[in-house]
Design a protein around this motif. Structure first.
Motif, PDB file in Angstrom:
ATOM      1  N   GLY A  75       0.795  -1.216   0.000  1.00  0.00           N
ATOM      2  CA  GLY A  75       0.000   0.000   0.000  1.00  0.00           C
ATOM      3  C   GLY A  75       0.827   1.265   0.000  1.00  0.00           C
ATOM      4  N   ASN A  76       2.124   1.173  -0.267  1.00  0.00           N
ATOM      5  CA  ASN A  76       2.979   2.363  -0.334  1.00  0.00           C
ATOM      6  C   ASN A  76       2.820   3.030  -1.691  1.00  0.00           C
ATOM      7  N   PHE A  77       2.881   4.376  -1.685  1.00  0.00           N
ATOM      8  CA  PHE A  77       2.727   5.150  -2.906  1.00  0.00           C
ATOM      9  C   PHE A  77       4.091   5.567  -3.439  1.00  0.00           C
ATOM     10  N   PHE A  78       4.212   5.572  -4.773  1.00  0.00           N
ATOM     11  CA  PHE A  78       5.432   5.993  -5.448  1.00  0.00           C
ATOM     12  C   PHE A  78       5.046   6.899  -6.610  1.00  0.00           C
ATOM     13  N   ILE A  79       5.823   7.950  -6.808  1.00  0.00           N
ATOM     14  CA  ILE A  79       5.704   8.766  -8.016  1.00  0.00           C
ATOM     15  C   ILE A  79       6.981   8.540  -8.786  1.00  0.00           C
ATOM     16  N   ASP A  80       6.826   7.952  -9.968  1.00  0.00           N
ATOM     17  CA  ASP A  80       7.936   7.446 -10.771  1.00  0.00           C
ATOM     18  C   ASP A  80       8.721   6.457  -9.904  1.00  0.00           C
ATOM     19  N   GLN A  81       9.923   6.751  -9.463  1.00  0.00           N
ATOM     20  CA  GLN A  81      10.697   5.829  -8.621  1.00  0.00           C
ATOM     21  C   GLN A  81      10.784   6.309  -7.165  1.00  0.00           C
ATOM     22  N   LYS A  82      10.175   7.444  -6.865  1.00  0.00           N
ATOM     23  CA  LYS A  82      10.319   8.078  -5.554  1.00  0.00           C
ATOM     24  C   LYS A  82       9.145   7.713  -4.644  1.00  0.00           C
ATOM     25  N   ALA A  83       9.466   7.216  -3.446  1.00  0.00           N
ATOM     26  CA  ALA A  83       8.429   6.884  -2.473  1.00  0.00           C
ATOM     27  C   ALA A  83       7.880   8.177  -1.863  1.00  0.00           C
ATOM     28  N   VAL A  84       6.542   8.245  -1.753  1.00  0.00           N
ATOM     29  CA  VAL A  84       5.897   9.419  -1.166  1.00  0.00           C
ATOM     30  C   VAL A  84       4.863   8.949  -0.151  1.00  0.00           C
ATOM     31  N   ALA A  85       4.579   9.801   0.802  1.00  0.00           N
ATOM     32  CA  ALA A  85       3.545   9.505   1.790  1.00  0.00           C
ATOM     33  C   ALA A  85       2.174   9.766   1.165  1.00  0.00           C
ATOM     34  N   ALA A  86       1.151   9.087   1.677  1.00  0.00           N
ATOM     35  CA  ALA A  86      -0.191   9.222   1.109  1.00  0.00           C
ATOM     36  C   ALA A  86      -0.716  10.640   1.234  1.00  0.00           C
ATOM     37  N   ASP A  87      -0.417  11.313   2.358  1.00  0.00           N
ATOM     38  CA  ASP A  87      -0.935  12.666   2.543  1.00  0.00           C
ATOM     39  C   ASP A  87      -0.183  13.719   1.722  1.00  0.00           C
ATOM     40  N   SER A  88       1.005  13.402   1.217  1.00  0.00           N
ATOM     41  CA  SER A  88       1.738  14.372   0.400  1.00  0.00           C
ATOM     42  C   SER A  88       1.660  14.041  -1.096  1.00  0.00           C
ATOM     43  N   LEU A  89       0.804  13.081  -1.471  1.00  0.00           N
ATOM     44  CA  LEU A  89       0.676  12.704  -2.881  1.00  0.00           C
ATOM     45  C   LEU A  89       0.190  13.878  -3.732  1.00  0.00           C
ATOM     46  N   PHE A  90      -0.728  14.667  -3.204  1.00  0.00           N
ATOM     47  CA  PHE A  90      -1.266  15.835  -3.910  1.00  0.00           C
ATOM     48  C   PHE A  90      -0.153  16.823  -4.251  1.00  0.00           C
TER      49      PHE A  90
END
Length: 153
Positions: free
Chosen positions: A74-89
């Motif tokens: 359930g971890n989020f990634f933008i391209d190859q970078k891991a991001v927290a769910a609340d900072s996805l926006f």
């Protein structure tokens, strides 16, 4: 049309045959189909011209899509970078340089929780992006190691 002739003695043993023989029709249609299949690419070519060379930039400056990935945990990634769910926006806005027409590809692991994928799509939609697509693999296609997001701990 095909038909049957009477016997020599004037009597008829069978009723006249009124069925149409479609074999020649099918043969002609297949020949026409092959002719059009061969000729169609030749008709699309225009008049050969020698085009001038210019130093202009391409008109359709297509940027590659941003890949938002959700792994099995359930971890989020933008391209190859891991991001927290609340900072996805915020991360999406910075990755797209505030271009809301930028394409977003959502890649969810097949073992990821369905709610996490929907949460990611909701955050992307909430950020104002309209060109969102779900990415899947063709059956029996191997997953390249380069396409998997890197685990950041």
């Amino acid at each position: 049309m095909a038909f049957a002739l009477r016997n020599q003695d004037g009597g008829s043993d069978a009723a006249p045959m009124a069925d149409m023989n479609v074999t020649p029709l099918v043969d002609v249609m297949l020949v026409l189909l092959i002719v059009f299949m061969v000729a169609a690419p030749l008709m699309a070519v225009g008049v050969p011209v020698d085009l001038p060379k210019v130093q202009a930039k391409q008109l359709n400056d297509q940027k590659p899509p941003i890949a938002v990935s959700i792994d099995a945990e359930g971890n989020f990634f933008i391209d190859q970078k891991a991001v927290a769910a609340d900072s996805l926006f915020d991360e999406l806005n910075s990755a797209s340089e505030n271009d809301k027409e930028r394409r977003i590809h959502v890649r969810g692991d097949k073992n990821a929780i369905y709610g996490k994928v929907i949460e990611a799509m909701g955050k992307i939609n909430g950020a104002g992006f309209t060109k969102v697509a779900l990415v899947s693999e063709a059956p029996n296609a191997p997953t390249p190691a380069a396409a998997r997001p890197a685990q950041v701990r």
